[in-house]
Design a protein around this motif. Structure first.
Motif, mmCIF file in Angstrom:
data_model
loop_
_atom_site.group_PDB
_atom_site.id
_atom_site.type_symbol
_atom_site.label_atom_id
_atom_site.label_comp_id
_atom_site.label_asym_id
_atom_site.label_seq_id
_atom_site.Cartn_x
_atom_site.Cartn_y
_atom_site.Cartn_z
ATOM 1 N N GLU A 83 16.879 18.615 -6.490
ATOM 2 C CA GLU A 83 17.283 17.240 -6.781
ATOM 3 C C GLU A 83 18.155 16.671 -5.678
ATOM 4 O O GLU A 83 17.979 15.532 -5.254
ATOM 5 N N SER B 117 16.055 15.618 -2.670
ATOM 6 C CA SER B 117 14.789 15.014 -3.084
ATOM 7 C C SER B 117 14.177 14.133 -2.005
ATOM 8 O O SER B 117 13.016 13.771 -2.093
ATOM 9 N N ARG C 219 8.532 13.127 -8.973
ATOM 10 C CA ARG C 219 9.281 11.987 -9.496
ATOM 11 C C ARG C 219 8.387 11.036 -10.288
ATOM 12 O O ARG C 219 8.714 9.874 -10.473
#
Lengths: 141, 141
Positions: free
Chosen positions: B25, B28, B82
């Motif tokens: 994350e 990302s 995503r």
DNA sequence: AACAGAAATGAGAAGCTTACGCATTGGCGT
DNA sequence: ACGCCAATGCGTAAGCTTCTCATTTCTGTT
């Protein structure tokens, strides 16, 4: 004759290169791994080492004679370059590979590269799916 | 909380999975190799083995949490999913990766799959080129 | 809150594909 | 026909990823 093909590529004409080119030509509808080329050579009682197969295939690629594709599965496959660019659609069940070319997609790619400030050198487009061959799911490997 | 993400994927909530998800994350915008994730874990003094990193990344992929891409160079790279599909354009000199999405291309792909009798499951489109970053050629590796 | 069963982990080693090193062999121009 | 230099073969090595298995860690349940 094949010799010309090799010579024009700037490579010495040797028995391994001739044989490998021959095998690629005979299997031009398929896509072969280095291992498969090697096994085919063994079947024909050719004393050619696996290292040479990799070397020659890499040379063919560098010379523009062949293309190397990385489909899913780790092993690279090779195919003779027939001059006409194309992309691939691969069956994830039976492994069948078909080729296609789409002018619209090619143009879009050029446009996108331009938009991102890239001078495009190459591209790889592979569609994965399940084919409609009735006996498809049966073919192993 | 991240725990939900993992739980919803049908995976037990464990420390390695939490940490790896966290790292993905935080990065990302990049695409990380398993090795890079592993090194990042080491920096954080986490006692997580490289084998676990590969296992977890593979599980994330199977669960649809992450995607694995095979750019040229042998090493696979991972990125968190995503939700929004996109393709990639990669600089062959500096390795920079940008993302794009083109509705026209997507539609063409569907059309081609239909024409060939394939039910499309996935696809991989990667453009390779040279980017226009002034200091591009300098970046090693 | 502690327990038991099952799943996950860590460490090392194995597997697989591909590349390398070096002595030997073999094309190719003279 | 001769000799040079590239190409080959074999074994080995490297890189990435997965496997094995004993040990640890979750999770649902007492």
């Amino acid at each position: 004759m094949d010799q010309q093909t090799i010579r024009k590529a700037g490579l010495k004409v040797t028995l391994p290169r001739m044989k490998i080119l021959e095998i690629l030509e005979e299997n031009s509808q398929r896509h072969m791994t280095a291992e498969e080329v090697y096994k085919e050579l063994l079947l024909r009682d050719e004393e050619i080492g696996l290292a040479t197969v990799y070397r020659v295939l890499t040379q063919f690629e560098a010379a523009g004679l062949a293309e190397r594709h990385h489909f899913e599965g780790g092993q690279a496959v090779f195919e003779l370059n027939r001059g006409e660019h194309h992309d691939h659609i691969v069956c994830i069940t039976c492994g069948k590979v078909e080729e296609f070319m789409d002018e619209t997609i090619e143009k879009c790619q050029a446009k996108i590269a331009r938009r991102h400030g890239f001078r495009i050198a190459d591209h790889s487009l592979i569609l994965y799916g399940e084919c409609d061959n009735p006996e498809c799911p049966n073919r192993p490997k």
